[in-house]
Design an enzyme around this catalytic site. Structure first.
Site, PDB file in Angstrom:
ATOM      1  CB  SER A 141       2.560  41.797 -90.140  1.00 38.96           C
ATOM      2  OG  SER A 141       1.924  41.080 -91.186  1.00 38.96           O
ATOM      3  CE1 TYR A 154       3.760  45.800 -93.335  1.00 40.57           C
ATOM      4  CE2 TYR A 154       3.335  43.450 -93.596  1.00 40.57           C
ATOM      5  CZ  TYR A 154       3.049  44.660 -92.994  1.00 40.57           C
ATOM      6  OH  TYR A 154       2.047  44.734 -92.050  1.00 40.57           O
TER       7      TYR A 154
END
Length: 240
Positions: A141, A154
């Site tokens: 990501s 995350y």
């Protein structure tokens, strides 16, 4: 003579980016295996693909379980004799501050996003090394590169995945195995809240956009490896 189709395993393959990746690999006549934690979603995806005469196989798997991962790899190897490409796509998150993120939530994010990818990679590697060929694609990501409030755990899991993959790449070059990290920016998937998707959909990438990049990486010549690919919406970051 039996056609030697490429065998692809996609984790988190029943929805979002994983589902789009599975669809695009099936379209180029690969043997596609998807895994996920929810059997009902896996079955729904199989039925959707069957309507378009695309055949895939689904195996329930929680990538955070070493036993589950080992069983999936053994099943695919017993049926196909190889795994040409692993796509580490399974991922979860919560949009909470560090203080509001419970230890249980933090553990689940790390277990699935980071440890799950490590378990899957370790289990397919012996077979790829034996064949002296293989591709591991990690859906990381852009949050691993840029600071986003309420995404600390995350981001840490995805940054850890990049570091793991960068080290692994150097260890397996000699066997002709490629390790590729793809870092998407905001993409319209169920990971995002419905209300955010409703107001920001036109400023988010679509799962199919990422899937096309994954397949293009798979189709690249054996003589090169695209080590890291950053993909962001043309409009830039979301402000929602």
């Amino acid at each position: 003579m039996k056609e030697d189709k490429k065998v692809i395993w996609i984790t988190g393959g029943s929805s979002g980016i994983g589902k789009a990746i599975a669809y695009n690999f099936a379209k180029i006549n690969c043997k596609v295996y998807i895994s996920g934690r929810r059997n009902s979603e896996l079955e729904r995806t199989i039925k959707e693909f069957a309507k378009e005469k695309l055949k895939i196989k689904a195996i329930p798997c929680n990538v955070a379980s070493e036993v589950n991962v080992s069983q999936v790899v053994k099943t695919i190897i017993s049926e196909e004799g190889k795994i040409d490409c692993l796509v580490n796509n399974a991922g979860v998150t919560v949009f909470k501050s560090v203080l509001d993120t419970s230890n249980r939530e933090a553990r689940e994010i790390i277990d699935i996003n980071l440890l799950g990818s490590i378990y899957c990679s370790k289990n397919v590697l012996p077979y790829m090394i034996e064949k002296k060929n293989g591709l591991i694609i990690n859906i990381s990501s852009y949050a691993a590169r840029k600071i986003y409030p309420k995404s600390a755990v995350y981001s840490a899991s995805k940054a850890g995945l990049i570091a793991f993959a960068d080290c692994l790449r150097e260890e397996v070059r000699e066997y002709g195995i490629k390790v590729v990290n793809i870092l998407p920016g905001p993409t319209e998937t169920p990971m995002w809240d419905k209300e955010i998707r409703k107001v920001a959909s036109d400023r988010m990438m679509k799962p199919d956009d990422i899937a096309h990049i994954v397949v293009s990486v798979f189709l690249q010549p054996n003589s090169l490896v695209s080590e890291e690919i950053v993909v962001r919406p043309i409009t830039g970051d979301l402000n929602v």
